[in-house]
Design a protein around this motif. Structure first.
Motif, PDB file in Angstrom:
ATOM      1  N   UNK A   1       0.798  -1.225   0.000  1.00  0.00           N
ATOM      2  CA  UNK A   1       0.000   0.000   0.000  1.00  0.00           C
ATOM      3  C   UNK A   1       0.836   1.283   0.000  1.00  0.00           C
ATOM      4  N   UNK A   2       1.994   1.337   0.698  1.00  0.00           N
ATOM      5  CA  UNK A   2       2.807   2.566   0.575  1.00  0.00           C
ATOM      6  C   UNK A   2       3.202   2.874  -0.869  1.00  0.00           C
ATOM      7  N   UNK A   3       3.549   1.833  -1.631  1.00  0.00           N
ATOM      8  CA  UNK A   3       3.865   2.047  -3.044  1.00  0.00           C
ATOM      9  C   UNK A   3       2.652   2.478  -3.843  1.00  0.00           C
ATOM     10  N   UNK A   4       1.495   1.900  -3.517  1.00  0.00           N
ATOM     11  CA  UNK A   4       0.251   2.304  -4.192  1.00  0.00           C
ATOM     12  C   UNK A   4      -0.042   3.768  -3.907  1.00  0.00           C
ATOM     13  N   UNK A   5       0.104   4.157  -2.633  1.00  0.00           N
ATOM     14  CA  UNK A   5      -0.145   5.552  -2.284  1.00  0.00           C
ATOM     15  C   UNK A   5       0.814   6.502  -2.975  1.00  0.00           C
ATOM     16  N   UNK A   6       2.094   6.139  -3.016  1.00  0.00           N
ATOM     17  CA  UNK A   6       3.080   6.996  -3.686  1.00  0.00           C
ATOM     18  C   UNK A   6       2.797   7.099  -5.185  1.00  0.00           C
ATOM     19  N   UNK A   7       2.448   5.984  -5.817  1.00  0.00           N
ATOM     20  CA  UNK A   7       2.133   6.006  -7.244  1.00  0.00           C
ATOM     21  C   UNK A   7       0.903   6.848  -7.542  1.00  0.00           C
ATOM     22  N   UNK A   8      -0.140   6.690  -6.730  1.00  0.00           N
ATOM     23  CA  UNK A   8      -1.357   7.487  -6.935  1.00  0.00           C
ATOM     24  C   UNK A   8      -1.072   8.968  -6.758  1.00  0.00           C
ATOM     25  N   UNK A   9      -0.250   9.299  -5.769  1.00  0.00           N
ATOM     26  CA  UNK A   9       0.085  10.709  -5.554  1.00  0.00           C
ATOM     27  C   UNK A   9       0.866  11.275  -6.740  1.00  0.00           C
ATOM     28  N   UNK A  10       1.867  10.536  -7.209  1.00  0.00           N
ATOM     29  CA  UNK A  10       2.664  10.999  -8.349  1.00  0.00           C
ATOM     30  C   UNK A  10       1.799  11.201  -9.593  1.00  0.00           C
ATOM     31  N   UNK A  11       0.942  10.251  -9.869  1.00  0.00           N
ATOM     32  CA  UNK A  11       0.114  10.332 -11.080  1.00  0.00           C
ATOM     33  C   UNK A  11      -0.912  11.446 -10.956  1.00  0.00           C
ATOM     34  N   UNK A  12      -1.587  11.543  -9.814  1.00  0.00           N
ATOM     35  CA  UNK A  12      -2.654  12.542  -9.660  1.00  0.00           C
ATOM     36  C   UNK A  12      -2.102  13.954  -9.686  1.00  0.00           C
ATOM     37  N   UNK A  13      -0.975  14.182  -9.013  1.00  0.00           N
ATOM     38  CA  UNK A  13      -0.388  15.526  -9.003  1.00  0.00           C
ATOM     39  C   UNK A  13      -0.002  15.954 -10.410  1.00  0.00           C
ATOM     40  N   UNK A  14       0.596  15.060 -11.174  1.00  0.00           N
ATOM     41  CA  UNK A  14       0.975  15.407 -12.545  1.00  0.00           C
ATOM     42  C   UNK A  14      -0.246  15.542 -13.455  1.00  0.00           C
ATOM     43  N   UNK A  15      -1.252  14.687 -13.245  1.00  0.00           N
ATOM     44  CA  UNK A  15      -2.439  14.751 -14.094  1.00  0.00           C
ATOM     45  C   UNK A  15      -3.189  16.068 -13.905  1.00  0.00           C
TER      46      UNK A  15
ATOM     47  N   UNK B   1      -3.534  17.501  -1.502  1.00  0.00           N
ATOM     48  CA  UNK B   1      -3.318  16.085  -1.790  1.00  0.00           C
ATOM     49  C   UNK B   1      -2.073  15.550  -1.091  1.00  0.00           C
ATOM     50  N   UNK B   2      -0.991  16.337  -1.132  1.00  0.00           N
ATOM     51  CA  UNK B   2       0.241  15.905  -0.481  1.00  0.00           C
ATOM     52  C   UNK B   2       0.047  15.810   1.027  1.00  0.00           C
ATOM     53  N   UNK B   3      -0.651  16.776   1.619  1.00  0.00           N
ATOM     54  CA  UNK B   3      -0.923  16.714   3.047  1.00  0.00           C
ATOM     55  C   UNK B   3      -1.800  15.537   3.422  1.00  0.00           C
ATOM     56  N   UNK B   4      -2.814  15.267   2.588  1.00  0.00           N
ATOM     57  CA  UNK B   4      -3.686  14.123   2.849  1.00  0.00           C
ATOM     58  C   UNK B   4      -2.917  12.816   2.747  1.00  0.00           C
ATOM     59  N   UNK B   5      -2.011  12.730   1.767  1.00  0.00           N
ATOM     60  CA  UNK B   5      -1.179  11.531   1.639  1.00  0.00           C
ATOM     61  C   UNK B   5      -0.288  11.364   2.861  1.00  0.00           C
ATOM     62  N   UNK B   6       0.276  12.462   3.351  1.00  0.00           N
ATOM     63  CA  UNK B   6       1.124  12.379   4.534  1.00  0.00           C
ATOM     64  C   UNK B   6       0.370  11.905   5.758  1.00  0.00           C
TER      65      UNK B   6
ATOM     66  N   UNK C   1       5.009   9.749   4.894  1.00  0.00           N
ATOM     67  CA  UNK C   1       6.159   9.758   4.019  1.00  0.00           C
ATOM     68  C   UNK C   1       7.255   8.824   4.522  1.00  0.00           C
ATOM     69  N   UNK C   2       7.288   8.581   5.829  1.00  0.00           N
ATOM     70  CA  UNK C   2       8.348   7.717   6.348  1.00  0.00           C
ATOM     71  C   UNK C   2       8.183   6.269   5.915  1.00  0.00           C
ATOM     72  N   UNK C   3       6.975   5.881   5.489  1.00  0.00           N
ATOM     73  CA  UNK C   3       6.749   4.498   5.082  1.00  0.00           C
ATOM     74  C   UNK C   3       7.301   4.200   3.703  1.00  0.00           C
ATOM     75  N   UNK C   4       7.524   5.254   2.903  1.00  0.00           N
ATOM     76  CA  UNK C   4       8.073   5.033   1.560  1.00  0.00           C
ATOM     77  C   UNK C   4       9.476   5.589   1.441  1.00  0.00           C
ATOM     78  N   UNK C   5      10.010   6.127   2.522  1.00  0.00           N
ATOM     79  CA  UNK C   5      11.372   6.637   2.483  1.00  0.00           C
ATOM     80  C   UNK C   5      12.355   5.479   2.493  1.00  0.00           C
ATOM     81  N   UNK C   6      13.482   5.621   1.788  1.00  0.00           N
ATOM     82  CA  UNK C   6      14.442   4.526   1.779  1.00  0.00           C
ATOM     83  C   UNK C   6      15.066   4.323   3.159  1.00  0.00           C
TER      84      UNK C   6
END
Length: 393
Positions: free
Chosen positions: A314-328, A377-382, A387-392
């Motif tokens: 799910x962290x990857x799903x959330x990051x992907x959705x955020x990246x796509x939605x922000x750019x879209x 959107x970024x705040x809602x994702x956080x 963000x710590x769940x997808x950080x390396x």
């Protein structure tokens, strides 16, 4: 402390360049959404004379001040070419249509000798209306909410903030359309991207790099070129219609271009890698022993995926959705090339106000709306994912 100071001095030129060359111009542009200085620069004496005006009748004492301001602004425009009157007229034209041309015409009249009040009234009937003088006073600045309200199809009326007439409403529909297209593209990318990411993650070591390379291949081509390629594919005589006709699936070419379908298809094609890569990274981080342990305890493939693989990815799903939605939400080129009049998004109207109508204040207000939506959107994702769940690690 000396080490910290030395490190700061090393990055100080980079920070200064970033501030002056990137953040400063952006902040200056966005400030145009609330700045209101055009009228104050052209008509300072007029605004002072209207400070104590009751607003019910034509202010006789303001005519002399207006004539003085118009003569001074006309002389400055001739000397410097600054366009002070043109900018003031463009600003006032939003509240009182016709002042864009009336203001310079009145300036030409008062340049001739004679009685100021009579010459101003002879320039146009609008000067005999209290609404014109009220518009000048309301535009006195230095700050205004005119453009921010207009971005939501609102305005200030006699009783306060009110909606503009139904036939003049535009931007609410544009904002809703932008959100709807962005959400549709994000959902389509998720439905296509998750299975693709899972296939790459579970592929044999020899095949996985080739599959990943196929996902990354579109990055080697310009976005404009990819959008133009879809124009070739989806036109009436294009590859898609020709294939459908030869297969006997349709009897006439389908209208696949300059509509919502073309916009969605091209945007999904362009943004799909941004969904695949975060999900793929999350799937590869899952310990392969966990699905095997669940299967050894009697869980079937569907239950293993639903109870083990999906929650851990799910962290990857959330990051992907955020990246796509922000750019879209900020897409401009693809809807402009492939969409019709009812498919243009907020970014197109920002460009239209900036380049066609040269209304930079309205363009800045729409940009603030888009920026606020992305920040939300970024705040809602956080809050939901973190963000710590997808950080390396």
């Amino acid at each position: 402390m000396p080490r910290r100071l030395g490190a700061f001095l090393l990055v100080a030129p980079l920070l200064a360049g970033l501030l002056l060359g990137f953040l400063g111009p952006i902040a200056g542009f966005l400030l145009r959404a609330v700045r209101d200085v055009e009228v104050a620069a052209a008509l300072p004496a007029t605004l002072r004379s209207l400070r104590d005006w009751d607003g019910g009748t034509v202010p006789d004492e303001a005519f002399a001040a207006l004539a003085t301001d118009l003569r001074a602004a006309r002389l400055r425009d001739r000397a410097t070419g600054a366009g002070i009157l043109a900018r003031a007229g463009a600003r006032l034209n939003h509240a009182a249509p016709g002042l864009r041309s009336l203001l310079p015409a009145t300036a030409r009249r008062v340049a001739e000798p004679g009685e100021d009040r009579a010459r101003i009234l002879a320039a146009g009937a609008a000067w005999s209306s209290p609404a014109t003088w009220a518009a000048i006073r309301a535009a006195g600045g230095p700050l205004t909410d005119l453009h921010l309200l207009a971005a939501f199809d609102l305005r200030r009326g006699v009783a306060g903030i009110e909606a503009v007439p139904a036939e003049a409403r535009l931007y609410r529909q544009v904002v809703l359309r932008t959100v709807a297209i962005g959400a549709s593209v994000t959902l389509a990318c998720l439905l296509l991207g998750y299975p693709l990411a899972w296939l790459i993650a579970t592929a044999p070591p020899r095949a996985a790099p080739w599959m990943l390379g196929a996902v990354l291949l579109p990055f080697w081509t310009s976005l404009v070129v990819r959008s133009a390629a879809w124009m070739v594919l989806l036109q009436r005589e294009g590859v898609v219609n020709a294939t459908l006709l030869r297969a006997g699936l349709v009897e006439a070419p389908l209208p696949l271009l300059f509509n919502r379908f073309a916009v969605l298809v091209a945007m999904v094609h362009i943004l799909l890698p941004f969904m695949v890569l975060p999900i793929l990274a999350a799937l590869r981080e899952i310990d392969p022993r966990l699905p095997r342990a669940a299967a050894s305890l009697g869980a079937g493939p569907v239950r293993v995926f639903r109870r083990v693989v999906l929650p851990l990815s799910l962290p990857g799903v959330g990051a992907g959705c955020l990246l796509v939605l922000v750019q879209a939400l900020g897409f401009y080129v693809t809807p402009a090339l492939l969409g019709g009049p009812e498919d243009q998004m907020l970014a197109w109207f920002i460009g239209f106000n900036a380049s066609r109508t040269v209304n930079w204040s309205m363009a800045a207000a729409l940009s603030l709306v888009l920026l606020a939506a992305i920040a939300l959107l970024v705040g809602l994702y956080g809050r939901l994912v973190g963000f710590q769940r997808v950080a390396p690690a």
